[in-house]
Design a protein around this motif. Structure first.
Motif, mmCIF file in Angstrom:
data_model
loop_
_atom_site.group_PDB
_atom_site.id
_atom_site.type_symbol
_atom_site.label_atom_id
_atom_site.label_comp_id
_atom_site.label_asym_id
_atom_site.label_seq_id
_atom_site.Cartn_x
_atom_site.Cartn_y
_atom_site.Cartn_z
ATOM 1 N N THR A 28 0.850 -1.187 0.000
ATOM 2 C CA THR A 28 0.000 0.000 0.000
ATOM 3 C C THR A 28 0.890 1.243 0.000
ATOM 4 O OG1 THR A 28 -1.701 -1.192 1.214
ATOM 5 C CG2 THR A 28 -1.811 1.210 1.256
ATOM 6 N N ALA A 29 0.620 2.170 -0.891
ATOM 7 C CA ALA A 29 1.504 3.320 -1.078
ATOM 8 C C ALA A 29 1.735 4.088 0.221
ATOM 9 C CB ALA A 29 0.938 4.246 -2.147
ATOM 10 N N SER A 30 0.714 4.223 1.056
ATOM 11 C CA SER A 30 0.854 4.997 2.291
ATOM 12 C C SER A 30 1.754 4.305 3.312
ATOM 13 C CB SER A 30 -0.517 5.251 2.912
ATOM 14 O OG SER A 30 -1.181 4.021 3.198
ATOM 15 N N ASP A 31 2.057 3.018 3.118
ATOM 16 C CA ASP A 31 2.940 2.295 4.031
ATOM 17 C C ASP A 31 4.413 2.439 3.666
ATOM 18 O OD1 ASP A 31 0.854 1.397 5.551
ATOM 19 O OD2 ASP A 31 0.690 -0.530 4.533
ATOM 20 N N SER A 34 9.046 7.787 3.601
ATOM 21 C CA SER A 34 9.853 8.748 2.854
ATOM 22 C C SER A 34 11.319 8.393 3.036
ATOM 23 C CB SER A 34 9.589 10.169 3.344
ATOM 24 O OG SER A 34 8.229 10.519 3.167
ATOM 25 N N ASN A 93 -2.104 2.589 -5.045
ATOM 26 C CA ASN A 93 -3.057 3.521 -4.453
ATOM 27 C C ASN A 93 -4.429 3.458 -5.122
ATOM 28 O OD1 ASN A 93 -2.551 4.789 -6.900
ATOM 29 N ND2 ASN A 93 -1.211 6.341 -5.992
ATOM 30 N N SER A 113 -9.788 4.189 -4.237
ATOM 31 C CA SER A 113 -8.450 4.598 -3.794
ATOM 32 C C SER A 113 -8.197 4.182 -2.353
ATOM 33 C CB SER A 113 -8.297 6.119 -3.940
ATOM 34 O OG SER A 113 -9.294 6.788 -3.174
ATOM 35 N N SER A 114 -9.165 3.508 -1.746
ATOM 36 C CA SER A 114 -8.992 2.972 -0.397
ATOM 37 C C SER A 114 -8.420 1.564 -0.523
ATOM 38 C CB SER A 114 -10.335 2.944 0.347
ATOM 39 O OG SER A 114 -10.179 2.396 1.637
ATOM 40 N N ASP A 116 -5.767 -1.450 0.794
ATOM 41 C CA ASP A 116 -4.955 -2.068 1.842
ATOM 42 C C ASP A 116 -4.492 -3.406 1.296
ATOM 43 O OD1 ASP A 116 -3.676 -2.799 4.148
ATOM 44 O OD2 ASP A 116 -5.492 -3.257 5.280
#
Length: 340
Positions: A28-31, A34, A93, A113-114, A116
């Protein structure tokens, strides 16, 4: 994924699905952290990408990055993490159901776009599935790129899968019935699939069909590829599935290619089962159901067994040696009396 120290990796662990029927690590992109070049290493974003699974027509969209992957392992009573060299990963995403994986035509009512999703494809002979899929060679297989203080030179790339878990690295093939693989001359470091046959012993001949096979731990069903005209009478229903409780059941065997298009002796794995159309996974090598796939006369006969043979066998893939292997589980689990 993307961490350079154990504390960062261990604080951001996720459960991943392991799949021998696909290739590539997806997060998942948010995981994805940076990159600061000290505690984290994430290079990208690179080109847009997609991964599509043709057993479900589920497609995931995002961007490619280069990042190391940490895998938590238990050895005896101790738990630690091991790391791969940086490799190509897909940070997604968006999820969509598509009409098929070849065109990726989105069914827009299913797009979201949700997302997981944490998936690790570790198969071999797994080519690109869709436009934008760059996972096409062993360079994308995290299980084959584990490193250590010796830069991984003392780790024989490969793994053993069982109903109880995963063993990374091949110390020995002792106890396994192994099948030598031939090198894929078009993909460096990859291997062609092993020989496999499936048969219907209770139906009229010809009732055995030989080609190649895949033990795919990503699915519970079985797929069998054959031109429609060659299907034995009584072997399919209106949904192109093998009927439940078929007379004589089915047999599957995998072994070395004897050079004539059949699988030679001795078979590395051979099992029989009563055909099902079940709603829950069985405890035998039988799939939840067997789905026919129509192919042309020039296509290769193929059987995808699904994951249920792991109820009866441990499965080995030696990526450096070019071998797959099967080891009958001992003591014999219930439902495995037809497995040899």
């Amino acid at each position: 994924m993307g961490y350079l120290n154990a504390s960062g990796a261990n604080s951001n662990l996720n459960t991943y699905t392991i799949d021998t029927g696909s290739l590539g690590t997806i997060v998942t992109a948010s995981d994805l952290p940076s990159s600061d070049g000290v505690n984290t290493l994430v290079i990208g974003p690179g080109s847009p990408g997609a991964k599509c699974y043709n057993s479900s027509n589920n497609a995931f969209f995002g961007n490619y990055y280069l990042a190391p992957v940490d895998i938590q392992v238990t050895d005896g009573g101790s738990t630690t993490s091991i790391r791969t060299n940086p490799l190509i990963v897909l940070a997604v995403n968006q999820f969509c159901k598509v009409e098929n994986c070849k065109t990726l035509t989105k069914i827009t009512s299913t797009c979201t776009s949700s997302v997981d999703f944490h998936y690790m494809g570790v198969g071999f002979d797994r080519g690109s599935t869709a436009p934008g899929d760059l996972f096409s060679s062993p360079t994308a297989n995290a299980f084959l790129h584990v490193t250590d203080a010796n830069n991984g030179t003392d780790i024989s790339p490969g793994y053993i899968l069982s109903a109880n878990g995963v063993t990374l690295g091949i110390n020995s093939t002792t106890g396994f019935n192994t099948i030598p693989l031939t090198a894929d001359t078009s993909v460096p470091g990859d291997w062609n699939p092993q020989c496999a046959c499936y048969s219907f012993p209770g139906l009229s001949a010809p009732n055995q069909f030989c080609g190649t096979g895949l033990l795919d731990v990503g699915i519970t069903e079985m797929f069998i590829d054959l031109p429609f005209a060659q299907r034995p009478p009584g072997s399919f229903d209106s949904n192109n599935k093998v009927p439940a409780n078929l007379t004589g059941g089915m047999n599957v065997l995998m072994g070395p290619d004897d050079g004539t298009g059949a699988c030679g002796s001795p078979a590395a794995a051979s099992y029989s089962f009563q055909t099902l159309q079940a709603t829950t996974p069985p405890t035998s090598p039988a799939p939840t159901y067997s789905q026919w796939i129509d192919i042309t006369s020039t296509d290769k006969i193929f059987v995808n067994t699904g994951r249920d043979p792991l109820n009866c066998y441990n499965y080995l893939f030696a990526g450096q040696l070019g071998q797959v292997g099967f080891q009958k589980v001992s003591p014999e689990p219930a439902g495995c009396s037809g497995a040899n």
